[in-house]
Design a protein around this motif. Structure first.
Motif, PDB file in Angstrom:
ATOM      1  N   SER A  93       0.834  -1.205   0.000  1.00 25.05           N
ATOM      2  CA  SER A  93       0.000   0.000   0.000  1.00 25.05           C
ATOM      3  C   SER A  93       0.866   1.251   0.000  1.00 25.05           C
ATOM      4  O   SER A  93       0.520   2.258  -0.628  1.00 25.05           O
ATOM      5  CB  SER A  93      -0.919   0.018   1.234  1.00 25.05           C
ATOM      6  N   GLY A  94       2.004   1.211   0.696  1.00 27.11           N
ATOM      7  CA  GLY A  94       2.915   2.357   0.701  1.00 27.11           C
ATOM      8  C   GLY A  94       3.382   2.728  -0.697  1.00 27.11           C
ATOM      9  O   GLY A  94       3.648   3.891  -1.001  1.00 27.11           O
ATOM     10  N   HIS A  95       3.437   1.719  -1.570  1.00 28.71           N
ATOM     11  CA  HIS A  95       3.858   1.991  -2.947  1.00 28.71           C
ATOM     12  C   HIS A  95       2.859   2.850  -3.708  1.00 28.71           C
ATOM     13  O   HIS A  95       3.206   3.404  -4.758  1.00 28.71           O
ATOM     14  CB  HIS A  95       4.037   0.673  -3.704  1.00 28.71           C
ATOM     15  N   GLU A  96       1.633   2.941  -3.226  1.00 28.03           N
ATOM     16  CA  GLU A  96       0.686   3.802  -3.947  1.00 28.03           C
ATOM     17  C   GLU A  96       1.189   5.250  -3.935  1.00 28.03           C
ATOM     18  O   GLU A  96       0.953   6.009  -4.879  1.00 28.03           O
ATOM     19  CB  GLU A  96      -0.712   3.707  -3.329  1.00 28.03           C
ATOM     20  N   TRP A  97       1.893   5.612  -2.840  1.00 29.18           N
ATOM     21  CA  TRP A  97       2.495   6.953  -2.775  1.00 29.18           C
ATOM     22  C   TRP A  97       3.870   6.940  -3.451  1.00 29.18           C
ATOM     23  O   TRP A  97       4.146   7.758  -4.306  1.00 29.18           O
ATOM     24  CB  TRP A  97       2.619   7.393  -1.308  1.00 29.18           C
ATOM     25  N   TRP A  98       4.738   5.998  -3.011  1.00 30.77           N
ATOM     26  CA  TRP A  98       6.119   5.936  -3.513  1.00 30.77           C
ATOM     27  C   TRP A  98       6.225   4.814  -4.538  1.00 30.77           C
ATOM     28  O   TRP A  98       6.282   3.643  -4.185  1.00 30.77           O
ATOM     29  CB  TRP A  98       7.096   5.661  -2.367  1.00 30.77           C
ATOM     30  N   GLY A  99       6.201   5.147  -5.789  1.00 24.77           N
ATOM     31  CA  GLY A  99       6.311   4.125  -6.825  1.00 24.77           C
ATOM     32  C   GLY A  99       5.204   4.326  -7.847  1.00 24.77           C
ATOM     33  O   GLY A  99       5.457   4.421  -9.044  1.00 24.77           O
ATOM     34  N   ASN A 100       3.959   4.414  -7.329  1.00 22.11           N
ATOM     35  CA  ASN A 100       2.833   4.546  -8.252  1.00 22.11           C
ATOM     36  C   ASN A 100       2.466   6.005  -8.513  1.00 22.11           C
ATOM     37  O   ASN A 100       2.156   6.372  -9.642  1.00 22.11           O
ATOM     38  CB  ASN A 100       1.633   3.761  -7.731  1.00 22.11           C
ATOM     39  N   SER A 101       2.513   6.827  -7.475  1.00 25.71           N
ATOM     40  CA  SER A 101       2.302   8.260  -7.678  1.00 25.71           C
ATOM     41  C   SER A 101       3.631   8.950  -7.965  1.00 25.71           C
ATOM     42  O   SER A 101       3.794   9.589  -9.005  1.00 25.71           O
ATOM     43  CB  SER A 101       1.627   8.875  -6.447  1.00 25.71           C
ATOM     44  N   VAL A 102       4.577   8.823  -7.057  1.00 27.77           N
ATOM     45  CA  VAL A 102       5.945   9.307  -7.316  1.00 27.77           C
ATOM     46  C   VAL A 102       6.696   8.156  -7.973  1.00 27.77           C
ATOM     47  O   VAL A 102       6.955   7.140  -7.334  1.00 27.77           O
ATOM     48  CB  VAL A 102       6.649   9.707  -6.001  1.00 27.77           C
ATOM     49  N   SER A 103       7.009   8.283  -9.251  1.00 29.16           N
ATOM     50  CA  SER A 103       7.561   7.144 -10.003  1.00 29.16           C
ATOM     51  C   SER A 103       8.952   7.456 -10.522  1.00 29.16           C
ATOM     52  O   SER A 103       9.203   8.542 -11.038  1.00 29.16           O
ATOM     53  CB  SER A 103       6.664   6.805 -11.196  1.00 29.16           C
ATOM     54  N   ALA A 104       9.838   6.491 -10.395  1.00 29.63           N
ATOM     55  CA  ALA A 104      11.183   6.628 -10.946  1.00 29.63           C
ATOM     56  C   ALA A 104      11.100   6.624 -12.471  1.00 29.63           C
ATOM     57  O   ALA A 104      10.347   5.851 -13.057  1.00 29.63           O
ATOM     58  CB  ALA A 104      12.069   5.491 -10.460  1.00 29.63           C
ATOM     59  N   SER A 105      11.898   7.463 -13.097  1.00 28.65           N
ATOM     60  CA  SER A 105      11.843   7.557 -14.562  1.00 28.65           C
ATOM     61  C   SER A 105      12.701   6.486 -15.230  1.00 28.65           C
ATOM     62  O   SER A 105      12.707   6.374 -16.451  1.00 28.65           O
ATOM     63  CB  SER A 105      12.294   8.949 -15.015  1.00 28.65           C
ATOM     64  N   ASP A 106      13.414   5.720 -14.439  1.00 31.38           N
ATOM     65  CA  ASP A 106      14.262   4.656 -14.980  1.00 31.38           C
ATOM     66  C   ASP A 106      14.384   3.584 -13.901  1.00 31.38           C
ATOM     67  O   ASP A 106      14.499   3.911 -12.716  1.00 31.38           O
ATOM     68  CB  ASP A 106      15.644   5.243 -15.319  1.00 31.38           C
ATOM     69  N   PRO A 107      14.376   2.297 -14.296  1.00 34.67           N
ATOM     70  CA  PRO A 107      14.477   1.244 -13.270  1.00 34.67           C
ATOM     71  C   PRO A 107      15.735   1.354 -12.405  1.00 34.67           C
ATOM     72  O   PRO A 107      15.756   0.862 -11.285  1.00 34.67           O
ATOM     73  CB  PRO A 107      14.492  -0.048 -14.091  1.00 34.67           C
ATOM     74  N   SER A 108      16.775   2.004 -12.918  1.00 36.75           N
ATOM     75  CA  SER A 108      17.993   2.152 -12.113  1.00 36.75           C
ATOM     76  C   SER A 108      17.750   3.046 -10.897  1.00 36.75           C
ATOM     77  O   SER A 108      18.578   3.093  -9.992  1.00 36.75           O
ATOM     78  CB  SER A 108      19.119   2.734 -12.971  1.00 36.75           C
ATOM     79  N   ASP A 109      16.635   3.755 -10.882  1.00 38.54           N
ATOM     80  CA  ASP A 109      16.297   4.638  -9.757  1.00 38.54           C
ATOM     81  C   ASP A 109      15.261   3.996  -8.825  1.00 38.54           C
ATOM     82  O   ASP A 109      14.623   4.690  -8.031  1.00 38.54           O
ATOM     83  CB  ASP A 109      15.705   5.968 -10.273  1.00 38.54           C
ATOM     84  N   TRP A 110      15.088   2.705  -8.905  1.00 35.55           N
ATOM     85  CA  TRP A 110      14.023   2.079  -8.109  1.00 35.55           C
ATOM     86  C   TRP A 110      14.257   2.134  -6.613  1.00 35.55           C
ATOM     87  O   TRP A 110      13.395   1.786  -5.831  1.00 35.55           O
ATOM     88  CB  TRP A 110      13.783   0.637  -8.577  1.00 35.55           C
ATOM     89  N   TRP A 111      15.446   2.572  -6.184  1.00 31.40           N
ATOM     90  CA  TRP A 111      15.634   2.784  -4.744  1.00 31.40           C
ATOM     91  C   TRP A 111      14.627   3.811  -4.237  1.00 31.40           C
ATOM     92  O   TRP A 111      14.259   3.775  -3.055  1.00 31.40           O
ATOM     93  CB  TRP A 111      17.074   3.250  -4.458  1.00 31.40           C
ATOM     94  N   ILE A 112      14.177   4.721  -5.118  1.00 29.89           N
ATOM     95  CA  ILE A 112      13.174   5.715  -4.698  1.00 29.89           C
ATOM     96  C   ILE A 112      11.888   4.987  -4.295  1.00 29.89           C
ATOM     97  O   ILE A 112      11.285   5.278  -3.259  1.00 29.89           O
ATOM     98  CB  ILE A 112      12.895   6.722  -5.842  1.00 29.89           C
ATOM     99  N   HIS A 113      11.461   4.033  -5.096  1.00 35.53           N
ATOM    100  CA  HIS A 113      10.241   3.274  -4.787  1.00 35.53           C
ATOM    101  C   HIS A 113      10.432   2.454  -3.508  1.00 35.53           C
ATOM    102  O   HIS A 113       9.625   2.506  -2.585  1.00 35.53           O
ATOM    103  CB  HIS A 113       9.903   2.277  -5.900  1.00 35.53           C
ATOM    104  N   GLU A 114      11.509   1.665  -3.519  1.00 36.60           N
ATOM    105  CA  GLU A 114      11.629   0.649  -2.468  1.00 36.60           C
ATOM    106  C   GLU A 114      12.165   1.222  -1.159  1.00 36.60           C
ATOM    107  O   GLU A 114      11.734   0.813  -0.085  1.00 36.60           O
ATOM    108  CB  GLU A 114      12.502  -0.508  -2.956  1.00 36.60           C
ATOM    109  N   GLY A 115      13.115   2.148  -1.251  1.00 44.74           N
ATOM    110  CA  GLY A 115      13.677   2.716  -0.026  1.00 44.74           C
ATOM    111  C   GLY A 115      12.632   3.485   0.763  1.00 44.74           C
ATOM    112  O   GLY A 115      12.448   3.275   1.970  1.00 44.74           O
TER     113      GLY A 115
END
Ligand SMILES: [Zn+2]
Length: 591
Positions: A354-376
């Protein structure tokens, strides 16, 4: 996405099928995906898809054997039509390359009522839009057929998940963060743009036969992202349509087919609007699910309070029972954690996904190399949820310390951009969360830090961004020197080292003088720290500082005071993402 236990694998059948495996909770290896092919992004420069409408047909809910390379393979026959509304932006040329991985038969590509010549192979569907109008939206229809190969070891490897519910009726699901939407429909599969809407219509067998002699056929349902907009049962077929009306990452598009009962939890949102949180579970799990999912109400309240309104009310909030642990499918979270809470008394899959709805789904990394933004940041929200629940940091800090044991420091969290590279190392989760936890402990201003976290969400909500934009936000809000700190953590596998030794005070042999610095490799790293006895330590990379150490009780002898100092410095690793090394003894403390 959840974290993964198994090793990452590539699986190839012939030269066509690239399946990418995700690991699950406590990673054993580094998952790195870098396609051998040049992504179609380069060839399709300037083109974006404003929307997709998928119309799919399934004749069976079970797998069908086919011969393959001398063996047999069980697959799900699949056919459909995808309507893409393609927009030509700056730099667009007539040539368009869509991604479509797998062994498909592309039957036609149509634009403005006529079939266009196309070429399909090696995961690329190429055609030319001669006469396109810059800025205009052009509807292009692709018809294709073939089959989906189920994930070999679900949930360790993502893609089509084929399983059965507790009574033996079929349950199908799609989860494709690793393999990409391109593994099941033709699309422009890039993270830097999102379609404004996706419509998924699926026709499938309405009833699944009884798996045991004494039970009856069951009505099957299909649940996907967004809102249900159409649903008909005609003879032996059911056709269901779901519509997403808010921008969505393609890897979040999903479908679930099975026996589902729906229930709702009433919820009053941040703006005092009455909402319904929706849940789809197997009918026999309904009582247990109702009781278990009650925690979602408090979680939602916490996240809205800490970050801002739930981003997807137009498309709703849904949790759908799945046969794999979980996945943050936007407005349609997959949940398969068996209605279990952890030792902290909450269901981390619900809280994480559910937290990913904010971090990942709303605020989304523009490249998979930045996925620390989603997961961190999402992993950090698990601790934030504990803080909300308990009204303080004690349990949350213990939770973070437990999490710290999983940090591996094997590879940098930040990967190369533009190459479909995703470092699915555990570190983008735990170490990612620990970066922000460390900054919080360093600045020591609780409300200020909360505002910066909220500010990061609100600034980037509904946008895609790269690592540097997120770094700049935190640095400009807290201290410009933290830009170097975040970059250091992201670009290095190892942790910065606090090096120290003890000097005799020439004027008072009973006093201790601490000599300390960041190791010379920590160039650009800045992190002032406070020890457990309240002493301020602000090392400089490669340059020694000295300070009079306020040693403990007078009665302590010199050796005891040195031991206490050593323990106190080692304990810094309980609050900061660093390692500590005594040069005097050569011993190393902390992670
Ligand atoms: Zn995740």
């Amino acid at each position: 996405m959840y974290l993964n236990l198994g090793m990452n694998k590539y699986a190839r059948w012939g030269t066509w099928c690239l399946l990418w495996s995700l690991c699950f909770y406590s990673w054993n290896g580094v998952a790195a995906l870098a396609s051998s092919k040049t992504p179609g992004r380069v060839a399709s420069k300037g083109w974006s898809a404003r929307s997709y409408a998928l119309t799919m047909a399934l004749d069976t809910l079970g797998l069908v054997p086919i011969s393959r390379l001398g063996g047999s393979l069980a697959v799900l026959p699949w056919r459909g039509t995808v309507l893409l509304r393609l927009q030509a932006g700056n730099g667009a040329k007539a040539k368009v390359v869509l991604d479509l991985e797998g062994e498909w038969k592309v039957e036609s590509v149509r634009w403005e009522g006529r079939d266009m010549p196309f070429r399909y192979g090696d995961g690329r569907l190429e055609f030319s839009m001669h006469g396109f109008k810059p800025g205009a939206v052009h509807p292009v229809e692709v018809r294709y057929s073939g089959h989906l190969v189920p994930a070999v070891k679900p949930p360790w490897q993502d893609g089509l998940v084929v399983s059965a519910d507790s009574l033996g009726y079929p349950r199908l699901g799609m989860t494709c963060q690793g393999s990409g939407a391109r593994s099941w429909w033709p699309c422009l599969d890039y993270a830097d743009t999102e379609p404004d809407s996706v419509v998924l219509t699926m026709t499938f067998p309405a009833y699944a036969p009884s798996p045991t002699p004494n039970s009856t056929p069951a009505l099957m349902d299909m649940v996907a992202n967004g809102r249900r907009v159409a649903d008909t049962v005609l003879g032996s077929k059911r056709t269901v349509t779901w519509k997403v009306t808010q921008p969505i990452n393609l890897y979040n598009v999903t479908f679930n087919i099975g026996r589902y009962s729906r229930f709702v939890q009433p919820y009053v949102d941040l703006n005092s609007v009455e909402r319904e949180l929706e849940f789809y579970v197997a009918p026999d799990d309904l009582p247990e699910a109702r009781a278990h999912m009650a925690q979602v109400v408090d979680m939602m309240g916490c996240y809205e309070d800490k970050l801002g309104p739930y981003p997807f009310w137009k498309d709703g909030y849904k949790v759908i029972q799945s046969s794999y642990l979980g996945m943050e499918h936007q407005s349609a979270i997959a949940y398969g954690n068996g209605f279990r809470n952890n030792e902290w008394g909450f269901d981390f899959i619900l809280v994480h996904e559910s937290g990913h709805e904010w971090w990942g789904n709303s605020v989304s990394a523009s490249d998979p190399s930045d996925w620390w933004i989603h997961e961190g940041l999402t992993t950090l929200m698990e601790a934030v949820y504990l803080e909300c629940r308990d009204g303080g940091r004690r349990e949350a800090d213990t939770y973070m310390q437990r999490m710290q044991r999983k940090i591996q420091n094997r590879k940098p969290m930040q990967g190369p951009r533009g190459r479909r590279f995703a470092a699915h190392d555990a570190d983008i989760y735990y170490k990612g969360a620990w970066m922000f936890h460390s900054l919080r402990n360093s600045v020591g201003m609780e409300e200020g830090w909360n505002q910066v976290l909220r500010g990061a969400y609100r600034k980037f909500a509904g946008r895609t961004l790269g690592s540097e934009q997120m770094i700049e936000h935190w640095a400009s809000a807290l201290d410009p020197r933290f830009a170097g700190t975040l970059r250091w953590w992201l670009h290095h596998a190892e942790l910065p080292t606090l090096e120290w030794s003890v000097l005799e005070d020439p004027e008072d042999s009973t006093r201790l003088m601490l000599r300390y610095r960041w190791g010379p490799s920590a160039k650009g790293f800045y992190l002032p720290m406070m020890t457990s006895s309240g002493q301020h330590v602000d090392p400089v990379p490669g340059r020694w500082r000295t300070m009079a150490w306020k040693a403990g009780p007078e009665a302590m002898n010199k050796a005891d005071r040195q031991s206490a100092l050593q323990a106190e410095l080692a304990n810094l690793t309980q609050r900061y993402l660093i390692q500590v090394r005594s040069l005097a003894t050569g011993s190393k403390g902390g992670k």
